[in-house]
Write a protein that holds these residues in place. Structure first.
Motif, PDB file in Angstrom:
ATOM      1  N   GLU A 153     -12.190   3.933  13.030  1.00  0.00           N
ATOM      2  CA  GLU A 153     -12.567   5.338  13.086  1.00  0.00           C
ATOM      3  C   GLU A 153     -11.378   6.214  13.454  1.00  0.00           C
ATOM      4  OE1 GLU A 153     -15.403   6.347  12.070  1.00  0.00           O
ATOM      5  OE2 GLU A 153     -16.214   4.321  11.827  1.00  0.00           O
ATOM      6  N   PRO A 154     -11.371   7.473  13.008  1.00  0.00           N
ATOM      7  CA  PRO A 154     -10.254   8.367  13.341  1.00  0.00           C
ATOM      8  C   PRO A 154     -10.199   8.683  14.830  1.00  0.00           C
ATOM      9  CG  PRO A 154     -12.011   9.563  12.213  1.00  0.00           C
ATOM     10  CD  PRO A 154     -12.366   8.107  12.132  1.00  0.00           C
ATOM     11  N   ARG A 155      -8.971   8.947  15.288  1.00  0.00           N
ATOM     12  CA  ARG A 155      -8.708   9.360  16.677  1.00  0.00           C
ATOM     13  C   ARG A 155      -9.200   8.329  17.683  1.00  0.00           C
ATOM     14  NH1 ARG A 155      -9.184  15.956  17.088  1.00  0.00           N
ATOM     15  NH2 ARG A 155      -7.920  16.395  15.243  1.00  0.00           N
ATOM     16  N   THR A 156      -8.981   7.062  17.362  1.00  0.00           N
ATOM     17  CA  THR A 156      -9.305   5.969  18.276  1.00  0.00           C
ATOM     18  C   THR A 156      -8.082   5.074  18.428  1.00  0.00           C
ATOM     19  OG1 THR A 156     -10.124   4.571  16.467  1.00  0.00           O
ATOM     20  CG2 THR A 156     -11.745   5.941  17.611  1.00  0.00           C
ATOM     21  N   ILE A 157      -8.105   4.241  19.454  1.00  0.00           N
ATOM     22  CA  ILE A 157      -7.104   3.192  19.611  1.00  0.00           C
ATOM     23  C   ILE A 157      -7.841   1.867  19.495  1.00  0.00           C
ATOM     24  CG2 ILE A 157      -5.323   2.152  21.054  1.00  0.00           C
ATOM     25  CD1 ILE A 157      -4.971   4.790  22.461  1.00  0.00           C
ATOM     26  N   THR A 158      -7.538   1.134  18.437  1.00  0.00           N
ATOM     27  CA  THR A 158      -8.200  -0.137  18.169  1.00  0.00           C
ATOM     28  C   THR A 158      -7.254  -1.278  18.499  1.00  0.00           C
ATOM     29  OG1 THR A 158      -9.580   0.812  16.438  1.00  0.00           O
ATOM     30  CG2 THR A 158      -9.287  -1.581  16.414  1.00  0.00           C
ATOM     31  N   ALA A 159      -7.703  -2.196  19.347  1.00  0.00           N
ATOM     32  CA  ALA A 159      -6.906  -3.365  19.721  1.00  0.00           C
ATOM     33  C   ALA A 159      -7.152  -4.478  18.718  1.00  0.00           C
ATOM     34  CB  ALA A 159      -7.281  -3.827  21.125  1.00  0.00           C
ATOM     35  N   LEU A 160      -6.075  -5.066  18.236  1.00  0.00           N
ATOM     36  CA  LEU A 160      -6.140  -6.192  17.316  1.00  0.00           C
ATOM     37  C   LEU A 160      -5.624  -7.412  18.070  1.00  0.00           C
ATOM     38  CD1 LEU A 160      -6.866  -6.581  14.283  1.00  0.00           C
ATOM     39  CD2 LEU A 160      -4.430  -6.359  13.789  1.00  0.00           C
ATOM     40  N   VAL A 161      -6.506  -8.354  18.373  1.00  0.00           N
ATOM     41  CA  VAL A 161      -6.135  -9.493  19.211  1.00  0.00           C
ATOM     42  C   VAL A 161      -6.501 -10.800  18.515  1.00  0.00           C
ATOM     43  CG1 VAL A 161      -6.462  -8.146  21.324  1.00  0.00           C
ATOM     44  CG2 VAL A 161      -8.341  -9.531  20.457  1.00  0.00           C
ATOM     45  N   GLY A 162      -5.883 -11.869  18.987  1.00  0.00           N
ATOM     46  CA  GLY A 162      -6.163 -13.181  18.422  1.00  0.00           C
ATOM     47  C   GLY A 162      -5.027 -14.135  18.678  1.00  0.00           C
TER      48      GLY A 162
ATOM     49  N   ASP B 266       3.834   2.950  31.275  1.00  0.00           N
ATOM     50  CA  ASP B 266       4.308   4.144  30.571  1.00  0.00           C
ATOM     51  C   ASP B 266       3.907   4.113  29.101  1.00  0.00           C
ATOM     52  OD1 ASP B 266       5.424   4.995  32.936  1.00  0.00           O
ATOM     53  OD2 ASP B 266       7.468   4.375  32.421  1.00  0.00           O
ATOM     54  N   LEU B 267       3.966   2.915  28.500  1.00  0.00           N
ATOM     55  CA  LEU B 267       3.565   2.779  27.103  1.00  0.00           C
ATOM     56  C   LEU B 267       2.081   3.098  26.940  1.00  0.00           C
ATOM     57  CD1 LEU B 267       4.154   1.896  24.161  1.00  0.00           C
ATOM     58  CD2 LEU B 267       3.591  -0.440  24.881  1.00  0.00           C
ATOM     59  N   SER B 268       1.251   2.610  27.861  1.00  0.00           N
ATOM     60  CA  SER B 268      -0.188   2.895  27.792  1.00  0.00           C
ATOM     61  C   SER B 268      -0.450   4.392  27.839  1.00  0.00           C
ATOM     62  CB  SER B 268      -0.916   2.195  28.951  1.00  0.00           C
ATOM     63  OG  SER B 268      -0.798   0.792  28.861  1.00  0.00           O
ATOM     64  N   ARG B 269       0.256   5.083  28.738  1.00  0.00           N
ATOM     65  CA  ARG B 269       0.084   6.535  28.831  1.00  0.00           C
ATOM     66  C   ARG B 269       0.511   7.228  27.551  1.00  0.00           C
ATOM     67  NH1 ARG B 269       2.658   7.365  34.916  1.00  0.00           N
ATOM     68  NH2 ARG B 269       0.858   6.592  36.096  1.00  0.00           N
ATOM     69  N   LEU B 270       1.619   6.773  26.975  1.00  0.00           N
ATOM     70  CA  LEU B 270       2.112   7.368  25.738  1.00  0.00           C
ATOM     71  C   LEU B 270       1.094   7.211  24.612  1.00  0.00           C
ATOM     72  CD1 LEU B 270       4.217   8.580  23.837  1.00  0.00           C
ATOM     73  CD2 LEU B 270       5.279   6.306  23.696  1.00  0.00           C
ATOM     74  N   LEU B 271       0.518   6.022  24.472  1.00  0.00           N
ATOM     75  CA  LEU B 271      -0.448   5.798  23.402  1.00  0.00           C
ATOM     76  C   LEU B 271      -1.691   6.661  23.582  1.00  0.00           C
ATOM     77  CD1 LEU B 271      -0.213   1.930  22.881  1.00  0.00           C
ATOM     78  CD2 LEU B 271       1.115   3.758  21.825  1.00  0.00           C
ATOM     79  N   LEU B 272      -2.130   6.827  24.829  1.00  0.00           N
ATOM     80  CA  LEU B 272      -3.279   7.700  25.086  1.00  0.00           C
ATOM     81  C   LEU B 272      -2.951   9.150  24.738  1.00  0.00           C
ATOM     82  CD1 LEU B 272      -4.552   6.167  28.448  1.00  0.00           C
ATOM     83  CD2 LEU B 272      -5.778   6.188  26.269  1.00  0.00           C
ATOM     84  N   GLU B 273      -1.721   9.574  25.008  1.00  0.00           N
ATOM     85  CA  GLU B 273      -1.307  10.934  24.660  1.00  0.00           C
ATOM     86  C   GLU B 273      -1.282  11.130  23.152  1.00  0.00           C
ATOM     87  OE1 GLU B 273       2.459  11.378  26.549  1.00  0.00           O
ATOM     88  OE2 GLU B 273       1.616  11.446  28.579  1.00  0.00           O
ATOM     89  N   LEU B 274      -0.812  10.116  22.411  1.00  0.00           N
ATOM     90  CA  LEU B 274      -0.783  10.223  20.963  1.00  0.00           C
ATOM     91  C   LEU B 274      -2.190  10.312  20.393  1.00  0.00           C
ATOM     92  CD1 LEU B 274       2.038   7.632  20.118  1.00  0.00           C
ATOM     93  CD2 LEU B 274       2.213  10.136  20.115  1.00  0.00           C
ATOM     94  N   ARG B 275      -3.112   9.516  20.970  1.00  0.00           N
ATOM     95  CA  ARG B 275      -4.505   9.607  20.523  1.00  0.00           C
ATOM     96  C   ARG B 275      -5.077  10.987  20.823  1.00  0.00           C
ATOM     97  NH1 ARG B 275      -9.153   6.641  23.733  1.00  0.00           N
ATOM     98  NH2 ARG B 275      -8.540   8.364  25.078  1.00  0.00           N
ATOM     99  N   ALA B 276      -4.774  11.517  22.004  1.00  0.00           N
ATOM    100  CA  ALA B 276      -5.271  12.844  22.371  1.00  0.00           C
ATOM    101  C   ALA B 276      -4.740  13.918  21.435  1.00  0.00           C
ATOM    102  CB  ALA B 276      -4.880  13.159  23.819  1.00  0.00           C
TER     103      ALA B 276
ATOM    104  N   GLY C 119      -4.517  13.543  18.332  1.00  0.00           N
ATOM    105  CA  GLY C 119      -5.215  13.411  17.068  1.00  0.00           C
ATOM    106  C   GLY C 119      -4.836  12.209  16.232  1.00  0.00           C
ATOM    107  N   MET C 120      -3.976  11.335  16.752  1.00  0.00           N
ATOM    108  CA  MET C 120      -3.519  10.189  15.980  1.00  0.00           C
ATOM    109  C   MET C 120      -4.514   9.034  16.078  1.00  0.00           C
ATOM    110  SD  MET C 120       0.364   8.633  16.156  1.00  0.00           S
ATOM    111  CE  MET C 120       1.058  10.277  15.997  1.00  0.00           C
ATOM    112  N   THR C 121      -4.595   8.228  15.017  1.00  0.00           N
ATOM    113  CA  THR C 121      -5.382   7.000  14.994  1.00  0.00           C
ATOM    114  C   THR C 121      -4.427   5.829  15.141  1.00  0.00           C
ATOM    115  OG1 THR C 121      -7.007   8.011  13.502  1.00  0.00           O
ATOM    116  CG2 THR C 121      -6.988   5.601  13.643  1.00  0.00           C
ATOM    117  N   LEU C 122      -4.675   4.947  16.128  1.00  0.00           N
ATOM    118  CA  LEU C 122      -3.752   3.855  16.412  1.00  0.00           C
ATOM    119  C   LEU C 122      -4.436   2.503  16.294  1.00  0.00           C
ATOM    120  CD1 LEU C 122      -3.200   6.333  18.720  1.00  0.00           C
ATOM    121  CD2 LEU C 122      -1.194   4.919  19.078  1.00  0.00           C
TER     122      LEU C 122
END
Length: 307
Positions: free
Chosen positions: A25-34, A170-180, A182-185
């Protein structure tokens, strides 16, 4: 934003992806694990229009990766697990080069480089050589290069590998800022505790397939994530919880459950009262901080038991 339908990818003598279907979905952060070798990197490269699947389709923002790879590259940023930087160039020149490589005109490239540096916290390092940066700052520069053209989608393959705890935070904060913004990650990682800090959904890739068949909700602003434990096992727990208002069962067995519950303290009190009233010997009922890891192992272990 991203839709995969029946995606199949083959390497010589080996099928890496077996009919993968999913939606991001748009404007979400999706974790890809395995596990290693599960197909995560291949999946990301197919999303990035860098690999052509044997069968199935990938669409990003309505564009098919087979039909419009260049148009997709203009809308997408991609950071591979092993990325390269021009160590002899300054941060400014690295970003200027990346901007021009993404088709940004010479008159706009300088502004794009400065904007990308500001977004990742490198505005004060513009004249420093890339080779002189710490591991965490190099990661920030690599992400800045991936977003210098302001993409709608960002794909990151193991972005926290080799980072110390502060750099990971710091990386976690950056990714949350990018999502805020409007980016989809989509973020591939082995570090489940880190993913739980910022991911909204989790997709488990195991042996080239999506474990459980669908994405798993990691966090929901309107729902609390709870762990329930029973002092005496009860086979009817999962069915009972599934019938309760506002409850979504993430994983459950006779001894306990992981669940989300919409609402606040009154709804929690009502659910607890219903459990006790129905004869369940509740020994623990509280917010859970390790559901992501538990759900991951529950899904993978369940898949291992299947014939």
């Amino acid at each position: 934003m991203i839709v995969l339908r029946d995606l199949v990818f083959d390497y010589p003598g080996h099928r890496a992806l077996h009919g993968v279907s999913l939606r991001v979905e748009p404007r979400t952060i999706t974790a890809l694990v395995g596990p290693n070798g599960a197909g995560k990197t291949t999946l990301l490269r197919c999303m990035a229009a860098l690999e052509t699947p044997y069968a199935g389709s990938v669409t990003i923002d309505g564009l098919d990766t087979r039909e419009a790879p260049r148009a997709i590259h203009a809308r997408l940023g991609y950071l591979p697990d092993f990325f390269g930087l021009y160590d002899v160039l300054s941060v400014r020149r690295c970003l200027h080069y990346a901007a021009r490589a993404h088709g940004i005109g010479s008159a706009q490239a300088a502004g794009a480089a400065e904007a990308a540096a500001a977004r990742v916290g490198l505005a004060d390092r513009m004249e420093q050589a890339a080779g002189a940066l710490s591991r965490g700052l190099r990661q920030r520069l690599a992400i800045a290069q991936a977003i210098v053209h302001q993409p709608a989608v960002l794909l990151l393959d193991e972005p926290a590998a080799g980072l110390d705890p502060r750099a990971r935070r710091d990386l976690s904060r950056l990714l949350l800022e990018l999502r805020a913004d409007g980016m989809t990650l989509v973020v591939s990682s082995h570090i489940l505790a880190e993913l739980e800090d910022y991911s909204s959904r989790m997709i488990i890739v195991d042996q080239g397939r999506i474990a459980g068949g669908q994405a798993i909700t990691v966090r929901d602003a309107a729902a609390a994530r709870l762990r329930l434990s029973l002092a005496a096992p009860h086979d009817g727990l999962a069915d009972f919880l599934a019938r309760q208002p506002g409850v979504t069962v993430i994983a459950a067995d006779a001894a306990g459950a992981l669940l989300t519950l919409r609402g606040d303290a009154p709804e929690r009190a009502a659910l607890l009262a219903a459990l006790v009233g129905a004869g369940f010997a509740v020994s623990a009922f509280a917010e859970d901080a390790r559901a992501l890891e538990d759900v991951y192992f529950a899904q993978v272990t369940s898949g291992e038991r299947k014939p």
